[in-house]
Motif scaffolding. Structure first.
Motif, PDB file in Angstrom:
ATOM      1  N   GLN A 245       0.831  -1.206   0.000  1.00 37.33           N
ATOM      2  CA  GLN A 245       0.000   0.000   0.000  1.00 37.33           C
ATOM      3  C   GLN A 245       0.866   1.257   0.000  1.00 37.33           C
ATOM      4  N   ASP A 246       1.945   1.235   0.774  1.00 38.61           N
ATOM      5  CA  ASP A 246       2.857   2.378   0.799  1.00 38.61           C
ATOM      6  C   ASP A 246       3.514   2.587  -0.565  1.00 38.61           C
ATOM      7  N   GLN A 247       3.855   1.484  -1.225  1.00 38.51           N
ATOM      8  CA  GLN A 247       4.466   1.591  -2.558  1.00 38.51           C
ATOM      9  C   GLN A 247       3.517   2.285  -3.530  1.00 38.51           C
ATOM     10  N   ARG A 248       2.248   1.941  -3.452  1.00 42.35           N
ATOM     11  CA  ARG A 248       1.255   2.578  -4.329  1.00 42.35           C
ATOM     12  C   ARG A 248       1.121   4.066  -4.000  1.00 42.35           C
ATOM     13  N   THR A 249       1.133   4.382  -2.717  1.00 41.05           N
ATOM     14  CA  THR A 249       1.027   5.784  -2.302  1.00 41.05           C
ATOM     15  C   THR A 249       2.239   6.581  -2.785  1.00 41.05           C
ATOM     16  N   VAL A 250       3.427   5.995  -2.665  1.00 43.47           N
ATOM     17  CA  VAL A 250       4.656   6.670  -3.110  1.00 43.47           C
ATOM     18  C   VAL A 250       4.597   6.946  -4.608  1.00 43.47           C
ATOM     19  N   MET A 251       4.128   5.971  -5.381  1.00 46.36           N
ATOM     20  CA  MET A 251       4.029   6.153  -6.834  1.00 46.36           C
ATOM     21  C   MET A 251       3.037   7.266  -7.180  1.00 46.36           C
ATOM     22  N   ARG A 252       1.931   7.310  -6.465  1.00 48.14           N
ATOM     23  CA  ARG A 252       0.944   8.368  -6.702  1.00 48.14           C
ATOM     24  C   ARG A 252       1.541   9.735  -6.382  1.00 48.14           C
TER      25      ARG A 252
END
Length: 222
Positions: A68-75
């Motif tokens: 989930q953090d990886q997705r947030t970082v990409m966003r």
């Protein structure tokens, strides 16, 4: 503007309505869009370049916090590239993820907050309980004769709620315009059973500012 990957449900509608009512926001001021921060077309659709700030929130209930953090970082990275002048506020779950969003204006991390509360509790025993009681409201349990004294105090305090009100917009506080914080606190508790804990002025929060602090029209009381 709210941008989410799913269609708007009745539950989301209720949450938006609750937020509007709590903050006295007109209905047409809140717009919900289905989309993604990764897609430039969606960013154009919500006029992201003209936003004053963007808050990117991570899904707390996920079983895979790192993913989930990886997705947030990409966003966050994609938004920074698309709209470099927009202030970005990011919410993460794991401490190690903060390294990838150093460009953000503010980063809040659940794991870091938990560790900080544990450390603070070692120095000031009970502070974590006090913070939880201030941030959450729940119905107290029916008191039992076997309750210890501290349990009775906690059980009573969890029923309390914290509100913020501008002095001139409150039918109670507007009568104390120009009075000291101490005087106002005493009479609010005596007459209305309201506990004043602090005040915000010029974006500065002050806890119990004392008898030399006098209320202004734009002060926000807590």
């Amino acid at each position: 503007v709210i941008l989410n990957a799913t269609d708007k449900t009745s539950e989301i509608d209720r949450a938006i309505a609750k937020m509007r009512n709590a903050n006295e926001i007109p209905g047409d001021f809140v717009n919900y869009y289905k989309g993604s921060l990764i897609l430039e077309s969606d960013l154009e659709r919500i006029s992201a370049k003209y936003a004053k700030a963007c808050f990117i929130v991570t899904h707390r209930s996920s079983h895979d916090a790192i993913q989930q953090d990886q997705r947030t970082v990409m966003r966050a990275m994609h938004l920074k590239t698309y709209a470099p002048n927009v202030k970005i506020y990011v919410h993460l779950l794991k401490i190690q993820s903060k390294l990838h969003v150093e460009f953000a204006d503010c980063v809040t991390c659940d794991e870091e907050l938990n560790h900080a509360m544990f450390a603070l509790n070692c120095r000031i025993p009970g502070i974590s309980t006090a913070m939880v009681c201030m941030c959450h409201t729940t119905q107290g349990k029916e008191e039992d004769e076997e309750f210890e004294i501290w349990e009775k105090h906690i059980n009573k305090s969890v029923d309390f709620e914290v509100y913020d009100r501008e002095v001139m917009k409150s039918r109670i506080f507007q009568h104390f315009l120009g009075e000291s914080f101490t005087f106002t606190s005493y009479h609010c508790y005596k007459d209305c059973k309201i506990n004043l804990i602090g005040v915000s002025r010029d974006n500065r929060m002050m806890i119990n500012p004392g008898s030399n602090f006098f209320l202004r029209e734009d002060d926000i009381m807590y």
